[in-house]
Structure formats: C-alpha cells, structure tokens
Design a protein around this motif. Structure first.
Motif: not given
Length: 253
Positions: A50, A88, A101, A105, A107-109, A111, A122
């Motif tokens: 990120s 991230q 995260s 951060c 979008d889309w992010f 884990y 991210n």
C-alpha cells in the motif's frame, strides 16, 4: 497497488535433517517492487505494501531474527507508525502468521491468513485475486515433507521448489484481474526464498526480480525457468569447485 504472498514451510532433507524455508512473491503496477516489498530471512517472511514503508519490512525481519514472533514484531512497528492507516503489512514466522490492512488502503483491499501463509492486496479488481492466490498455493503447499531438490529441481517426483509454486500462486491471482490500475502499464514482480539449509552452490532461482515490464508474472515465470537452466549449468561445470572452494577444480572444465 499490490498483491503478495508470504509462506513458511518446514521440511527434512534425505539425511533426516530438519529445516525451515520462507518466501515472498509479489507483483504490482509500478516498477521495482522487488526493492520495496519483500523481506525474507531464514526465520521469517514479511511483505510491506500500500503506502510502502520499507522500514516496516526491514526492521520487522530484524525483530523476527532477534527472536520476536511475527505478530509482536509487526504490531510493535505499526503502533509507532503514524501512517499505519495507509499501510498493508503481513508475514509469517515458524509458528504463526500476521496480517494487517489499514482502513485507508485503496479498494479493493484485504487479506487472507491460511495455514503457514498469508496473502494480501490493495487496489485490486476484487477479492477473487486474493482468494485464487491463496487457493493456488494451498493446493501446492508441502509443509513437513521431505525435500530432495539439491540437484536439478526438474528431477525426481517431489514437489516443485517453493519459488516456482509462489510464482504460480501469483499467476492465479493475476488471472483474476490483479492490480486494477490498467492505465499504469509498467509493472514488476519478484520472488525471494530463504532457508536454514546450506548449499555448496547457491540456488540461483530463489531470488528473482522483473523490475519493469508490461507482463510481470509471465516474465517472472520465464526468468525462473532461465535461472533453473543457469543453476543446472553451474552444477554441471562448477559443483566440484564450489565443494572444494577452489577454482582449480574447474580449471579443466
């Protein structure tokens, strides 16, 4: 702007010695990700992404090497990082996983934490990128097995080297869309693997980067195959010289 996978595997060699290996693979729609994101030692693996803060990766690995758990190491760094909402950060050690995260951060992010691995990303096209990366690795994971790939990794019936399996996991996520910023055509990818096992000849395919290309994952796959070619050629010509630590052994080769 990135997705990556961190992995830990334990294994034994044919001489019944136990070892650990750790790896990170990563790709992004920016050049030079291999200089920024992956940090690996024989004790752990960390990926920082990120809004990248390389000190999180570098110091995180140092803390793990000093004996801290991956969770304690990375949480302590995030707690003193004013930019944490934009970070991230994820990783593994020999015992556990950690993933974070920040709320800011892109979008889309998100884990996913699995058994002995983490995946995070991210600015992706969607959650499927993470899911497919994780699934591809999980299907090929070989924790607590015997590894016999001291020679050519193309020989024998065992599993593929971790570096190849990590690149394949990236490819699975990339096929789902990967990084969504299609206007950024210059991309990069990298894979790094470390283990507690020592080798007379360094496994040249365990530390590879593609720093600027429009086809990062495909190029990293090709680079891996070329690196295996080079490793095999090195074994054929210089194995005895490395074993004896003397170029005299290769003088007639």
């Amino acid at each position: 702007m990135t997705f990556s996978i961190c992995v830990h595997e334990s294994y034994t060699t044919p001489d019944s010695k136990e070892h650990e290996r750790f790896g990170v693979a990563v790709t992004t729609r920016l050049p030079g990700v291999g200089t920024l994101c992956p940090f690996v030692s024989e004790n752990g693996a960390v990926a920082t992404q990120s809004l990248v803060n390389i000190d999180l990766g570098r110091t995180g690995i140092e803390y793990i090497d000093d004996g801290l758990s991956v969770g304690d190491a990375l949480e302590s760094l995030l707690n003193t990082d004013d930019g944490a909402p934009q970070r991230q950060l994820h990783g593994v050690d020999a015992e556990e996983t950690f993933a974070f995260s920040g709320a800011e951060c892109g979008d889309w992010f998100g884990y996913q934490e699995g058994e002995h691995f983490t995946v995070a990303g991210n600015l992706l096209t969607g959650e499927a990128v993470i899911e497919e990366t994780a699934a591809a690795y999980a299907d090929a994971a070989v924790h607590e097995t015997e590894d016999q790939t001291d020679g050519s990794p193309r020989e024998g019936d065992g599993s593929a080297p971790l570096a190849k399996r990590l690149i394949n996991a990236l490819a699975a996520g990339h096929e789902q869309g990967g990084d969504k910023r299609e206007e950024l055509t210059v991309q990069s990818a990298a894979v790094v693997v470390e283990s507690t096992e020592s080798h007379d000849v360094t496994k040249l395919y365990n530390d590879l980067r593609v720093d600027a290309t429009e086809t990062p994952v495909a190029d990293l796959q090709e680079t891996y195959e070329l690196a295996v070619d080079g490793y095999e050629a090195t074994l054929e010509r210089y194995a005895e010289a490395y074993e004896q630590d003397s170029l005299d052994e290769a003088a007639e080769s």
